[in-house]
Design an enzyme around this catalytic site. Structure first.
Site, short mmCIF file in Angstrom:
data_model
loop_
_atom_site.label_atom_id
_atom_site.label_comp_id
_atom_site.label_asym_id
_atom_site.label_seq_id
_atom_site.Cartn_x
_atom_site.Cartn_y
_atom_site.Cartn_z
N ARG A 154 0.83 -1.55 0.38
CA ARG A 154 -0.18 -0.47 0.03
C ARG A 154 1.36 1.71 0.22
NH1 ARG A 154 -2.99 2.71 4.96
NH2 ARG A 154 -4.41 3.94 4.39
N HIS B 90 0.79 4.24 -2.92
CA HIS B 90 0.17 5.80 -2.66
C HIS B 90 1.16 6.45 -2.45
CE1 HIS B 90 -3.49 4.28 0.00
NE2 HIS B 90 -3.47 4.31 -1.12
N HIS C 191 -5.90 -6.15 -3.48
CA HIS C 191 -6.66 -5.98 -1.90
C HIS C 191 -6.93 -8.05 -1.57
CE1 HIS C 191 -8.74 -1.99 -2.33
NE2 HIS C 191 -7.48 -1.99 -1.79
N TRP D 137 -9.95 -8.60 2.94
CA TRP D 137 -10.90 -9.34 1.63
C TRP D 137 -10.01 -10.85 1.67
CZ3 TRP D 137 -7.35 -4.68 2.35
CH2 TRP D 137 -8.44 -3.44 1.66
C1 HEM Z 1 -9.06 1.60 -6.53
C2 HEM Z 1 -9.26 2.32 -5.66
C3 HEM Z 1 -8.62 1.56 -4.09
C4 HEM Z 1 -8.89 2.25 -3.32
C5 HEM Z 1 -10.34 3.20 -2.64
C6 HEM Z 1 -8.56 1.14 -1.60
C7 HEM Z 1 -8.48 1.12 -0.83
C8 HEM Z 1 -8.30 0.67 0.73
C9 HEM Z 1 -8.35 1.67 2.04
C10 HEM Z 1 -8.90 2.16 1.97
C11 HEM Z 1 -7.24 0.83 2.42
C12 HEM Z 1 -7.49 0.34 3.87
C13 HEM Z 1 -6.77 0.83 4.51
C14 HEM Z 1 -6.58 1.15 5.95
O1 HEM Z 1 -7.27 1.30 6.55
O2 HEM Z 1 -5.29 0.01 6.54
C15 HEM Z 1 -6.79 0.19 1.40
C16 HEM Z 1 -6.02 -0.91 1.75
C17 HEM Z 1 -5.22 -1.56 0.97
N1 HEM Z 1 -4.75 -1.73 -0.68
FE1 HEM Z 1 -5.74 -0.28 -1.55
N2 HEM Z 1 -7.55 0.59 -2.09
C18 HEM Z 1 -7.28 1.08 -3.93
C19 HEM Z 1 -6.43 0.69 -4.76
C20 HEM Z 1 -4.90 -0.51 -4.63
C21 HEM Z 1 -5.06 -0.55 -5.32
C22 HEM Z 1 -4.22 0.10 -6.83
C23 HEM Z 1 -3.25 -1.42 -4.23
C24 HEM Z 1 -2.04 -1.99 -4.41
C25 HEM Z 1 -1.60 -2.11 -6.25
C26 HEM Z 1 -4.09 -1.08 -3.68
C27 HEM Z 1 -3.32 -2.07 -2.19
C28 HEM Z 1 -3.84 -2.17 -0.68
C29 HEM Z 1 -3.69 -3.05 0.30
C30 HEM Z 1 -1.70 -4.49 -0.48
C31 HEM Z 1 -3.65 -2.86 1.49
C32 HEM Z 1 -3.26 -3.25 2.77
C33 HEM Z 1 -2.95 -2.79 3.60
C34 HEM Z 1 -3.27 -2.94 4.72
O3 HEM Z 1 -3.25 -4.60 5.58
O4 HEM Z 1 -1.95 -2.21 5.72
N3 HEM Z 1 -4.83 -0.90 -3.35
N4 HEM Z 1 -6.90 0.42 0.02
#
Ligand code: HEM
Length: 335
Positions: free
Chosen positions: A94, A98, A229, A245
């Site tokens: 993430r 970002h 995700h 997820w």
């Molecule tokens: C499509 C639009 C996207 C939205 C709206 C979104 C939104 C989010 C949100 C709300 C979280 C939770 C953060 C937390 O509470 O710690 C999250 C986690 C995460 N996102 Fe996304 N995301 C998007 C796209 C992506 C993309 C493009 C990637 C990587 C290529 C990604 C990888 C991740 C990962 C790996 C986590 C887990 C982080 C953790 O476990 O600490 N996301 N995302």
């Protein structure tokens, strides 16, 4: 101009071979996790084993003769951190996303090139909640590898985390030169919102397209990238959403798509923010995830990736490599 000259000089310095040091202080295991034919599941298997190793983490600068050695050493250090904290791998993915996801191809601003996500000004952006802890945990690695820029470090550990958790082998290029001034931080609001106020409806879908098209991605790439995700979870103290997820949040595979289309997702009335739950109540989807099956132009790619992990891996690898190089220049491919 002077700034371009400084950048060019810094790039040359970052890529110049270093003299081989006689003493190598490295408390981290020398075995290479990347070359093994064993899948990166080793990181998962050993996650519970090594908290003590982390306590002993050495911040003495590591010496490496070549960029390949330097990044192999960074990889070993990142894997140690992931072993010590099971949540860390997904968070690194993430963080890397970002760092890159601020790119604007029209204005040619943002992107991973300057490593600006390390600045408190950018960490304070709504979408980056919780990532300050990830930067703090990377600081000992940065100290051990002063020749590696923050920008390269953040991009590289994202690659390492994906590979170590079983994802596709990714190409990585280095040579990003850190911006030293927080003024380079782009305005808040460039990352996608999980909900534009209408759940998975047209506004949220348009929001996804606005953000990813701005970077230069198309619908297929949006869906492929969203497959990340499969990893990790939402944290109440970060985004305010809660839960994973998939049932295997430390394994990078196509489970996100299989679950997205295979399970019955319903709004979760018990959650603080509007999110979805599966029938077991253990798994979650964001409104922006559900949007991918409610929009025919997204859904066709969900179908493709649910059917073929191979195609997903190929498309994800290409899109993630593109993501990490947006707005950068003069990079060198790691051999
Ligand atoms: C499509 C639009 C996207 C939205 C709206 C979104 C939104 C989010 C949100 C709300 C979280 C939770 C953060 C937390 O509470 O710690 C999250 C986690 C995460 N996102 Fe996304 N995301 C998007 C796209 C992506 C993309 C493009 C990637 C990587 C290529 C990604 C990888 C991740 C990962 C790996 C986590 C887990 C982080 C953790 O476990 O600490 N996301 N995302």
């Amino acid at each position: 101009d002077a700034r371009a000259t400084t950048r060019a000089r810094a790039t040359r310095a970052a890529t110049r071979p270093r003299p081989r040091a006689t003493v190598v202080r490295n408390v981290v295991s020398d075995e290479s996790p990347s070359d093994a034919s064993t899948p990166r599941r080793r990181a998962l298997a050993s996650i519970a084993l090594a908290p003590a190793l982390f306590a002993a983490f050495d911040v003495a600068p590591a010496r490496a003769a070549t960029a390949e050695e330097r990044f192999a050493s960074v990889r070993r250090d990142a894997v140690e951190l992931m072993r010590a904290d099971a949540d860390f791998g997904p968070t690194l993915v993430r963080l890397a996303w970002h760092s890159s996801g601020t790119y604007d191809r029209m204005g040619k601003t943002g992107g991973s090139g300057g490593g600006t996500i390390r600045f408190k000004e950018e960490l304070a952006h709504g979408g980056n909640a919780g990532l300050d802890k990830a930067i703090a945990k990377l600081k000992p690695i940065k100290k051990r590898h002063p020749d590696v820029s923050w920008a390269d470090l953040i991009a590289f550990v994202g690659v390492v985390a994906i590979e170590e958790m079983g994802g596709p082998k990714l190409k990585f290029s280095y040579g990003r030169v850190d911006e030293m001034d927080p003024e380079a931080v782009t305005p808040d609001g460039r990352l996608p919102d999980a909900d534009k106020g209408d759940g998975p409806g047209p506004k949220t879908r348009q929001g996804l397209r606005d953000v990813f098209y701005r970077m230069g991605f198309d619908d297929r790439e949006i869906v492929a990238l969203s497959g990340a995700h499969a990893l990790g979870r939402c944290h109440a103290d970060a985004s305010g959403y809660v839960g994973p997820w998939s049932g295997t949040p430390l394994l990078f595979n196509n489970s996100y798509f299989v679950l997205l289309k295979g399970l019955k997702w319903e709004p979760n009335p018990g959650a603080k923010k509007f999110q979805y739950k599966d029938p077991s109540g253990n798994l979650m989807m964001l409104p922006s995830d559900i949007a991918l099956i409610e929009d025919a132009d997204f859904k066709k790619y969900v179908d493709v990736y649910a059917k073929s992990q191979k195609v997903f891996f190929e498309d994800f690898a290409a899109a993630f490599e593109k993501l990490e190089t947006l707005g950068t220049s003069g990079l060198t491919a790691l051999g």
